[in-house]
Each structure stands twice: as C-alpha cells, then as structure tokens.
Design an enzyme around this catalytic site. Sequence first.
Site, PDB file in Angstrom:
ATOM      1  N   HIS A  74       0.800  -1.146  -0.053  1.00  0.00           N
ATOM      2  CA  HIS A  74       0.127  -0.030   0.081  1.00  0.00           C
ATOM      3  C   HIS A  74       0.785   1.350   0.096  1.00  0.00           C
ATOM      4  CE1 HIS A  74      -2.914  -2.801   2.057  1.00  0.00           C
ATOM      5  NE2 HIS A  74      -3.651  -2.408   0.876  1.00  0.00           N
ATOM      6  N   HIS A 124      -7.864   4.545   4.242  1.00  0.00           N
ATOM      7  CA  HIS A 124      -7.160   3.700   3.583  1.00  0.00           C
ATOM      8  C   HIS A 124      -5.633   3.866   3.856  1.00  0.00           C
ATOM      9  CE1 HIS A 124      -5.875   0.700   0.843  1.00  0.00           C
ATOM     10  NE2 HIS A 124      -6.990  -0.065   0.830  1.00  0.00           N
ATOM     11  N   GLU A 126      -3.169   3.182   1.609  1.00  0.00           N
ATOM     12  CA  GLU A 126      -2.895   3.893   0.397  1.00  0.00           C
ATOM     13  C   GLU A 126      -3.018   5.178   0.474  1.00  0.00           C
ATOM     14  OE1 GLU A 126      -3.730   3.596  -4.261  1.00  0.00           O
ATOM     15  OE2 GLU A 126      -4.075   1.584  -3.257  1.00  0.00           O
ATOM     16  N   CYS A 192      -5.109   1.021 -11.086  1.00  0.00           N
ATOM     17  CA  CYS A 192      -4.159   0.223 -11.651  1.00  0.00           C
ATOM     18  C   CYS A 192      -4.752  -0.801 -12.726  1.00  0.00           C
ATOM     19  CB  CYS A 192      -3.393  -0.613 -10.905  1.00  0.00           C
ATOM     20  SG  CYS A 192      -4.249  -2.076 -10.273  1.00  0.00           S
TER      21      CYS A 192
END
Length: 279
Positions: A74, A124, A126, A192
């Site tokens: 992450h 989160h 990330e 991604c």
Amino acid sequence: MKVKIANNAGFCFGVKRAMNMAWHELEERENGIYALGPLIHNKQAVSKYEDRGLKTVNELNDIPSNESVIIRSHGVGEDIYIQSKNKGINVIDTTCPFVKKIHSIAKEYSAKGYKIIVIGDKDHPEVIGINGWCNEDAIIIKTLDEIDQLNLDANEKYCLVSQTTINLDLYNSIVEKLSERLNDIVFKNTICSATKERQFSAKELSKEVDCMIVIGGKHSSNTQKLVNICRGIVPTFAVETKDELDINELKKFNIIGVTAGASTPDWIITEVINFIESI
C-alpha cells in the site's frame, strides 16, 4: 451446479511481488522481521507469515533501532522513510510500483504549486500514504456528491489522482464534474490495470451466472468494490473463506460465479471452489 471463475481473480502483481519479497526476507532471517501494518488485507495469509516470524506493528516507534521493516504494498508517506533513516532502521520496500507512481505525481505536482485531489478512502493506508507525499495537504473525496461540499477556487491549479482500486465509472464521473468547475486541472488516471481488469471480469461474469461469490478480506478496499459491482447485477455473497458459505443458500442456484480480491491467496480460492463443487 456449475461453477464459473472470473478471468482475473486473486493476487495482483503488486501483492504477489510484496508477498514474495516478504517471504524471501523471512527465509533469510532467524529472528523474523517487522512489518509496518498488516502485510496485506487478508488475515489468513498474514497469519501464515506471522507463524514464520513476521512481526506486525502499527508504529515505527515500536521497531528497535538497527532492525529492518517491510513497507507493505500500500505504501507510506515520505516521512516514514526519513524517520527510518534517522532511527537506523533498514527499509525493505515492497510498495506496489503503481502506487509508487502516484507518490511521484503527488510530490511533483505539489512542488509545482498544484493542489492535489485524491479520489479514495481517507482512512485507507494507500490514501494516507499518498497524502504523505504532498505535505499532508491533499483534498480527499470518496463520492461524487462530496464535490459539492468542496470550497474549490477556479483560479487555482489542481491535480487529480486516485486510489488504485477506485471504480472506473466513479473516476470518470468525478473527472466530468470537476472539469465543469475548474479551469486548470490535470487528471491522472492512476487506477491500476489489474483493478480495471478484475472489475470488468467480475461485471461480465455476473451477467452469466445466477449468483456471485466474492472472496476477500472484509477490510480489503478492492474486494468490497467487487462486491458492490456484482451486487448491482446478481445476488452476491462476500466471504473471507469457505466456512462462511451457506450450503442451503447456494443450493438455490444452478450457475455460481466466483471472483476474488487482489489480496486473496490462491489456496483460499481453491478451497471455496472445491466446497461448491462438493455440494
């Protein structure tokens, strides 16, 4: 009863790379190694690594000097690298290359005077990491409606990035709305490719089956997005392991589709498929 499996399910490139790197480090060390936060959002997989010697901590201060720490896929903010160096902690960096790219964009455009907008969940890891590459000053939004609550200056410069696991339809909707409000904004689609493919495969498979089973951690962002996509089309069951499946519920369906989040190991997917086929 027939089982169909999505074309793209289970470990993505970034997670597989991180897991392989971490396992290699564990095999090289007798006394184990530290990980800053859970290695991946799958407690069954993390448990196997902890049995092998992985020591999960939530704070860098919990790691003694001269030890090593694994930065999970992450990613983390820039300050973690600085603090690690100052403490003499060796960094094994397994940050996903797709996430690294977002860090570079955030740092570059922030230095140029752009305000960074991140599409994602502010809690989160990330997103927390991305924010750490633009002076902890990013505007973070999770839904289209949140744009109306933002105090945006049409004369300022903005750069938009997204959490790698964000739904593509949501990204496109936000891009369209921000384009109407801002004069100078750079859009960087940082979802991604593995996420796009996994979401597309899950959506297409949902149209061919009577129900879907989505396997993945309850705290896995990409898994929960798969659940939402499938639920919009067909009855969907979200599980971490085969033990959560209800035989009586599944017997109502003839064709069952299966997909899995990016942090779901192959062995858990196989167990679920074997369980369904045994009914």
